[in-house]
Scaffold this motif. Structure first.
Motif, PDB file in Angstrom:
ATOM      1  N   PHE A 136       0.803  -1.131   0.099  1.00 30.71           N
ATOM      2  CA  PHE A 136       0.037   0.119   0.001  1.00 30.71           C
ATOM      3  C   PHE A 136       1.068   1.011  -0.009  1.00 30.71           C
ATOM      4  O   PHE A 136       0.668   2.014  -0.929  1.00 30.71           O
ATOM      5  CB  PHE A 136      -1.076  -0.052   1.109  1.00 30.71           C
ATOM      6  CG  PHE A 136      -1.685   1.317   1.259  1.00 30.71           C
ATOM      7  CD1 PHE A 136      -2.429   1.925   0.652  1.00 30.71           C
ATOM      8  CD2 PHE A 136      -1.197   2.163   2.480  1.00 30.71           C
ATOM      9  CE1 PHE A 136      -2.892   2.989   0.780  1.00 30.71           C
ATOM     10  CE2 PHE A 136      -1.604   3.576   2.617  1.00 30.71           C
ATOM     11  CZ  PHE A 136      -2.815   3.945   1.524  1.00 30.71           C
ATOM     12  N   VAL A 137       2.073   1.417   0.693  1.00 29.34           N
ATOM     13  CA  VAL A 137       2.915   2.392   0.960  1.00 29.34           C
ATOM     14  C   VAL A 137       3.339   2.554  -0.459  1.00 29.34           C
ATOM     15  O   VAL A 137       3.512   4.024  -0.977  1.00 29.34           O
ATOM     16  CB  VAL A 137       3.834   2.471   2.002  1.00 29.34           C
ATOM     17  CG1 VAL A 137       4.983   3.247   2.011  1.00 29.34           C
ATOM     18  CG2 VAL A 137       3.111   2.513   3.308  1.00 29.34           C
ATOM     19  N   ILE A 138       4.021   1.724  -0.890  1.00 33.35           N
ATOM     20  CA  ILE A 138       4.683   1.859  -2.307  1.00 33.35           C
ATOM     21  C   ILE A 138       3.457   2.444  -3.355  1.00 33.35           C
ATOM     22  O   ILE A 138       3.968   3.262  -4.106  1.00 33.35           O
ATOM     23  CB  ILE A 138       5.378   0.404  -2.844  1.00 33.35           C
ATOM     24  CG1 ILE A 138       6.205   0.214  -1.884  1.00 33.35           C
ATOM     25  CG2 ILE A 138       5.467   0.617  -4.423  1.00 33.35           C
ATOM     26  CD1 ILE A 138       6.768  -1.314  -2.071  1.00 33.35           C
ATOM     27  N   TRP A 139       2.484   1.912  -3.379  1.00 34.63           N
ATOM     28  CA  TRP A 139       1.404   2.336  -4.355  1.00 34.63           C
ATOM     29  C   TRP A 139       1.017   3.889  -4.099  1.00 34.63           C
ATOM     30  O   TRP A 139       1.159   4.599  -4.883  1.00 34.63           O
ATOM     31  CB  TRP A 139       0.100   1.616  -4.055  1.00 34.63           C
ATOM     32  CG  TRP A 139      -1.036   2.058  -5.031  1.00 34.63           C
ATOM     33  CD1 TRP A 139      -1.120   2.003  -6.283  1.00 34.63           C
ATOM     34  CD2 TRP A 139      -2.154   2.762  -4.566  1.00 34.63           C
ATOM     35  NE1 TRP A 139      -2.540   2.713  -6.678  1.00 34.63           N
ATOM     36  CE2 TRP A 139      -2.941   2.924  -5.511  1.00 34.63           C
ATOM     37  CE3 TRP A 139      -2.678   3.283  -3.279  1.00 34.63           C
ATOM     38  CZ2 TRP A 139      -4.056   4.173  -5.414  1.00 34.63           C
ATOM     39  CZ3 TRP A 139      -3.591   4.170  -3.173  1.00 34.63           C
ATOM     40  CH2 TRP A 139      -4.306   4.426  -4.029  1.00 34.63           C
ATOM     41  N   ALA A 140       0.639   3.934  -2.733  1.00 31.90           N
ATOM     42  CA  ALA A 140       0.425   5.556  -2.482  1.00 31.90           C
ATOM     43  C   ALA A 140       1.403   6.490  -2.808  1.00 31.90           C
ATOM     44  O   ALA A 140       1.141   7.693  -3.080  1.00 31.90           O
ATOM     45  CB  ALA A 140       0.215   5.547  -0.745  1.00 31.90           C
ATOM     46  N   LEU A 141       2.620   6.256  -2.558  1.00 31.31           N
ATOM     47  CA  LEU A 141       3.660   6.973  -3.044  1.00 31.31           C
ATOM     48  C   LEU A 141       4.120   7.361  -4.330  1.00 31.31           C
ATOM     49  O   LEU A 141       4.623   8.207  -4.883  1.00 31.31           O
ATOM     50  CB  LEU A 141       5.069   6.516  -2.099  1.00 31.31           C
ATOM     51  CG  LEU A 141       5.152   6.758  -0.758  1.00 31.31           C
ATOM     52  CD1 LEU A 141       6.356   6.282   0.102  1.00 31.31           C
ATOM     53  CD2 LEU A 141       4.738   8.101  -0.108  1.00 31.31           C
ATOM     54  N   CYS A 142       3.882   6.216  -5.278  1.00 35.15           N
ATOM     55  CA  CYS A 142       3.812   6.332  -6.730  1.00 35.15           C
ATOM     56  C   CYS A 142       2.802   6.960  -7.301  1.00 35.15           C
ATOM     57  O   CYS A 142       3.102   7.627  -8.555  1.00 35.15           O
ATOM     58  CB  CYS A 142       3.828   4.796  -7.158  1.00 35.15           C
ATOM     59  SG  CYS A 142       5.467   3.893  -6.955  1.00 35.15           S
ATOM     60  N   VAL A 143       1.737   6.905  -6.773  1.00 36.39           N
ATOM     61  CA  VAL A 143       0.603   7.657  -7.606  1.00 36.39           C
ATOM     62  C   VAL A 143       0.704   9.213  -7.509  1.00 36.39           C
ATOM     63  O   VAL A 143       0.012   9.848  -8.003  1.00 36.39           O
ATOM     64  CB  VAL A 143      -0.646   7.182  -7.232  1.00 36.39           C
ATOM     65  CG1 VAL A 143      -0.919   5.810  -7.806  1.00 36.39           C
ATOM     66  CG2 VAL A 143      -1.209   7.226  -5.956  1.00 36.39           C
ATOM     67  N   TYR A 144       1.272   9.624  -6.504  1.00 36.79           N
ATOM     68  CA  TYR A 144       1.444  11.185  -6.023  1.00 36.79           C
ATOM     69  C   TYR A 144       2.173  11.922  -7.001  1.00 36.79           C
ATOM     70  O   TYR A 144       3.090  11.493  -7.556  1.00 36.79           O
ATOM     71  CB  TYR A 144       1.967  11.446  -4.917  1.00 36.79           C
ATOM     72  CG  TYR A 144       1.882  12.776  -4.118  1.00 36.79           C
ATOM     73  CD1 TYR A 144       0.663  13.278  -3.827  1.00 36.79           C
ATOM     74  CD2 TYR A 144       2.978  13.503  -4.392  1.00 36.79           C
ATOM     75  CE1 TYR A 144       0.716  14.779  -3.421  1.00 36.79           C
ATOM     76  CE2 TYR A 144       3.030  14.836  -4.073  1.00 36.79           C
ATOM     77  CZ  TYR A 144       2.027  15.442  -3.557  1.00 36.79           C
ATOM     78  OH  TYR A 144       1.693  16.759  -3.211  1.00 36.79           O
ATOM     79  N   ARG A 145       1.751  13.206  -7.623  1.00 39.77           N
ATOM     80  CA  ARG A 145       2.280  13.870  -8.588  1.00 39.77           C
ATOM     81  C   ARG A 145       2.241  15.117  -7.872  1.00 39.77           C
ATOM     82  O   ARG A 145       1.222  15.698  -7.555  1.00 39.77           O
ATOM     83  CB  ARG A 145       1.706  13.848  -9.858  1.00 39.77           C
ATOM     84  CG  ARG A 145       1.719  12.506 -10.543  1.00 39.77           C
ATOM     85  CD  ARG A 145       3.096  12.309 -11.228  1.00 39.77           C
ATOM     86  NE  ARG A 145       3.281  10.858 -11.875  1.00 39.77           N
ATOM     87  CZ  ARG A 145       3.474   9.898 -11.315  1.00 39.77           C
ATOM     88  NH1 ARG A 145       4.150   9.700  -9.942  1.00 39.77           N
ATOM     89  NH2 ARG A 145       3.671   8.887 -11.849  1.00 39.77           N
TER      90      ARG A 145
END
Length: 147
Positions: A136-145
């Motif tokens: 979840f952390v990896i996903w949340a940090l990857c989708v942020y722009r």
């Protein structure tokens, strides 16, 4: 003839150079990054405790004699302790909004995920929970722009 300089200038219409518009964050995406930072902070602190347990009291964990990635539990304890401190520290900076912390967070959450996978036989349920949180952390940090 109109001037394109000064306070009355309008931004060029259409997409930016390269043909695509920059994606805009929605409120929930920014909230997910904040939540990911909090999860990293809590996960890091819990990993520190996990490392201390492995260093101090080896009989708390399940013993698996035929595991391919078998290491001394004290060694695993030190690995979890160091990763936990780093994850908690970077999680704090993710909460503060540091751009470098999001990149470091992706890297450290990946390391935490791999470490939890390798320690799966020693503390199976906990390792699965940490793996899910790290994904979840990896996903949340990857989708942020950045806006």
């Amino acid at each position: 003839m109109s001037s394109s300089v000064g306070p009355t200038a309008t931004p060029p219409a259409g997409p930016r150079a390269g043909g695509t518009r920059a994606p805009r964050n929605k409120g929930w995406v920014s909230g997910m990054v904040l939540f990911a930072g909090v999860v990293m902070l809590v996960n890091g602190i819990l990993e520190v405790f996990h490392g201390i347990m492995a260093i101090a009291e080896d009989d708390v964990f399940v013993s698996t004699p035929r595991y391919v990635f078998r290491f001394d539990l004290t060694g695993w304890g030190w690995i979890h302790l160091v990763i936990g401190v780093l994850v908690a520290l970077v999680g704090f900076f993710v909460i503060q909004g540091a751009a470098w912390a999001r990149i470091a967070g992706i890297f450290l959450a990946s390391l935490s995920l791999i470490g939890s996978f390798l320690a799966l036989p020693y503390y199976p349920l906990w390792a699965l929970v940490i793996i899910a949180l790290d994904v979840f952390v990896i996903w949340a940090l990857c989708v942020y722009r950045e806006d």
